[in-house]
Design a protein around this motif. Sequence first.
Motif, PDB file in Angstrom:
ATOM      1  N   LEU A 109      -0.967  52.156   6.879  1.00  0.00           N
ATOM      2  CA  LEU A 109      -0.185  51.773   5.907  1.00  0.00           C
ATOM      3  C   LEU A 109       1.423  52.112   5.966  1.00  0.00           C
ATOM      4  O   LEU A 109       1.901  52.711   4.902  1.00  0.00           O
ATOM      5  CB  LEU A 109      -0.762  52.576   4.472  1.00  0.00           C
ATOM      6  N   ASP A 110       1.871  52.205   7.094  1.00  0.00           N
ATOM      7  CA  ASP A 110       3.209  52.212   7.351  1.00  0.00           C
ATOM      8  C   ASP A 110       3.961  51.002   6.839  1.00  0.00           C
ATOM      9  O   ASP A 110       3.964  49.974   7.141  1.00  0.00           O
ATOM     10  CB  ASP A 110       3.402  52.491   8.929  1.00  0.00           C
ATOM     11  N   SER A 111       4.824  51.356   5.864  1.00  0.00           N
ATOM     12  CA  SER A 111       5.309  50.198   5.141  1.00  0.00           C
ATOM     13  C   SER A 111       6.987  50.129   5.707  1.00  0.00           C
ATOM     14  O   SER A 111       7.722  49.384   4.952  1.00  0.00           O
ATOM     15  CB  SER A 111       5.588  50.683   3.629  1.00  0.00           C
ATOM     16  N   ASN A 112       7.362  50.608   6.806  1.00  0.00           N
ATOM     17  CA  ASN A 112       8.477  50.497   7.592  1.00  0.00           C
ATOM     18  C   ASN A 112       8.946  48.902   7.674  1.00  0.00           C
ATOM     19  O   ASN A 112       7.780  48.263   8.254  1.00  0.00           O
ATOM     20  CB  ASN A 112       8.756  51.063   8.933  1.00  0.00           C
ATOM     21  N   PRO A 113      10.056  48.180   7.091  1.00  0.00           N
ATOM     22  CA  PRO A 113      10.131  46.823   7.196  1.00  0.00           C
ATOM     23  C   PRO A 113      10.074  46.411   8.638  1.00  0.00           C
ATOM     24  O   PRO A 113       9.744  45.212   8.874  1.00  0.00           O
ATOM     25  CB  PRO A 113      11.334  46.454   6.472  1.00  0.00           C
ATOM     26  N   ASP A 114      10.523  47.278   9.543  1.00  0.00           N
ATOM     27  CA  ASP A 114      10.751  46.649  10.990  1.00  0.00           C
ATOM     28  C   ASP A 114       9.410  46.572  11.500  1.00  0.00           C
ATOM     29  O   ASP A 114       8.798  45.620  12.248  1.00  0.00           O
ATOM     30  CB  ASP A 114      11.662  47.566  11.830  1.00  0.00           C
ATOM     31  N   LYS A 115       8.334  47.457  11.310  1.00  0.00           N
ATOM     32  CA  LYS A 115       6.919  47.197  11.600  1.00  0.00           C
ATOM     33  C   LYS A 115       6.443  46.193  10.971  1.00  0.00           C
ATOM     34  O   LYS A 115       5.509  45.369  11.670  1.00  0.00           O
ATOM     35  CB  LYS A 115       6.248  48.671  11.470  1.00  0.00           C
ATOM     36  N   GLN A 116       6.643  45.932   9.585  1.00  0.00           N
ATOM     37  CA  GLN A 116       6.166  44.760   8.896  1.00  0.00           C
ATOM     38  C   GLN A 116       6.576  43.572   9.459  1.00  0.00           C
ATOM     39  O   GLN A 116       5.813  42.701   9.633  1.00  0.00           O
ATOM     40  CB  GLN A 116       6.522  44.648   7.555  1.00  0.00           C
ATOM     41  N   CYS A 117       7.768  43.517  10.063  1.00  0.00           N
ATOM     42  CA  CYS A 117       8.072  42.333  10.848  1.00  0.00           C
ATOM     43  C   CYS A 117       7.424  41.733  11.935  1.00  0.00           C
ATOM     44  O   CYS A 117       7.378  40.673  12.226  1.00  0.00           O
ATOM     45  CB  CYS A 117       9.674  42.458  11.502  1.00  0.00           C
ATOM     46  N   ILE A 118       6.913  42.889  12.890  1.00  0.00           N
ATOM     47  CA  ILE A 118       6.077  42.563  14.129  1.00  0.00           C
ATOM     48  C   ILE A 118       4.862  41.828  13.463  1.00  0.00           C
ATOM     49  O   ILE A 118       4.393  40.965  14.087  1.00  0.00           O
ATOM     50  CB  ILE A 118       5.732  43.962  14.611  1.00  0.00           C
ATOM     51  N   ALA A 119       4.354  42.623  12.492  1.00  0.00           N
ATOM     52  CA  ALA A 119       3.209  41.961  11.883  1.00  0.00           C
ATOM     53  C   ALA A 119       3.243  40.658  11.410  1.00  0.00           C
ATOM     54  O   ALA A 119       2.345  39.404  11.722  1.00  0.00           O
ATOM     55  CB  ALA A 119       2.313  42.820  10.465  1.00  0.00           C
ATOM     56  N   ALA A 120       4.206  40.395  10.670  1.00  0.00           N
ATOM     57  CA  ALA A 120       4.849  39.196  10.066  1.00  0.00           C
ATOM     58  C   ALA A 120       4.779  37.856  11.272  1.00  0.00           C
ATOM     59  O   ALA A 120       4.552  36.782  11.137  1.00  0.00           O
ATOM     60  CB  ALA A 120       5.811  39.149   9.427  1.00  0.00           C
ATOM     61  N   ALA A 121       5.606  38.314  12.292  1.00  0.00           N
ATOM     62  CA  ALA A 121       5.725  37.704  13.400  1.00  0.00           C
ATOM     63  C   ALA A 121       4.554  37.170  14.197  1.00  0.00           C
ATOM     64  O   ALA A 121       4.186  35.917  14.467  1.00  0.00           O
ATOM     65  CB  ALA A 121       6.572  38.192  14.579  1.00  0.00           C
ATOM     66  N   VAL A 122       3.720  38.010  14.298  1.00  0.00           N
ATOM     67  CA  VAL A 122       2.229  37.736  15.033  1.00  0.00           C
ATOM     68  C   VAL A 122       1.426  36.731  14.031  1.00  0.00           C
ATOM     69  O   VAL A 122       0.799  35.818  14.438  1.00  0.00           O
ATOM     70  CB  VAL A 122       1.362  39.058  15.309  1.00  0.00           C
ATOM     71  N   GLN A 123       1.552  37.002  12.807  1.00  0.00           N
ATOM     72  CA  GLN A 123       0.997  36.349  11.676  1.00  0.00           C
ATOM     73  C   GLN A 123       1.277  34.866  11.684  1.00  0.00           C
ATOM     74  O   GLN A 123       0.402  33.777  11.562  1.00  0.00           O
ATOM     75  CB  GLN A 123       0.983  37.100  10.139  1.00  0.00           C
ATOM     76  N   HIS A 124       2.292  34.629  11.853  1.00  0.00           N
ATOM     77  CA  HIS A 124       3.231  33.215  11.575  1.00  0.00           C
ATOM     78  C   HIS A 124       3.383  32.629  12.990  1.00  0.00           C
ATOM     79  O   HIS A 124       3.912  31.391  12.959  1.00  0.00           O
ATOM     80  CB  HIS A 124       4.231  33.224  10.904  1.00  0.00           C
ATOM     81  N   GLY A 125       3.395  33.244  14.216  1.00  0.00           N
ATOM     82  CA  GLY A 125       4.006  32.858  15.425  1.00  0.00           C
ATOM     83  C   GLY A 125       3.089  31.608  15.972  1.00  0.00           C
ATOM     84  O   GLY A 125       1.777  31.556  15.787  1.00  0.00           O
TER      85      GLY A 125
END
Length: 276
Positions: A109-125
């Motif tokens: 549950l790390d809410s760091n936006p830089d780490k969320q960006c990785i999750a989002a990139a994988v999700q939409h890549g």
Amino acid sequence: MELKNLAVQAAEQYAQIPSVEAVMLGGSVSRDWQDEFSDIELLIFWKQAPLDEERQQIIHQLGGELLEFHPYEEQEWAETYTVNGVKFEISSFLTETIRQTIHQVTRDLDSNPDKQCIAAAVQHGVPLYGKAAIEQLKKQVEHYPLELQEKVINQYSDFGSRWNNREALVHRKDWLMFYKVVVSVESNIMGLLFGLNRQFIPHPAFKWQRNTLALMDIKPDNCAARLENVFFQEPSEAIKELEALIEEIFGLVQQELPQIDISSAARKASFVRPKI
């Protein structure tokens, strides 16, 4: 040539390197948001640390012109180059680093936006090579935890003490500080909306604001236009609009997530520094 076709050609070159496990198209092109200013963002997943020679070899094979070449820092290798006038932004990671980052966001549950960006990139890549490896990663970001939602909302509910000085800043015509506060407040609003809609933050500076807002179901009416107009209104009117947006979003949080107590944050956000 279409940007996606160029991306595929580049991916074919990266795929020839034995230690490359997968290549994924990211950024605006992966989501069909590109315009005349867009570049090609590729994420390269490596089984082991890449050699500088391997990274430079691809640029040479593509006939590219190097603009920037960064060493390993913050768990990433990065370079920028152009091919026939098209800019390529390359981000290389160990595949294990991506797995660990996704785990930190979705499990720890790390809410760091830089780490969320990785999750989002994988999700939409868009997978260009190593589809099986990328699909495995995509499965890890299918679920946005409720606990992460609560953490993100609490994080972005604090608009900071400078927001309480908003009327003083307008009265004093402290425009540089005022607009820094406006940008900070809008960033918090975006963070709240991403959390409210259980969406991973795709960019730490909330790039493509209009496009991402269009994908959200829970938001104030006419939200995108109102957030944009804040920068073109008279400062005193901009304050009123931001105050209204904050109040409406806190109302949506209470409506959708009554278990989250944001009463203290709402009182702090509504406070205005009094006149003498």
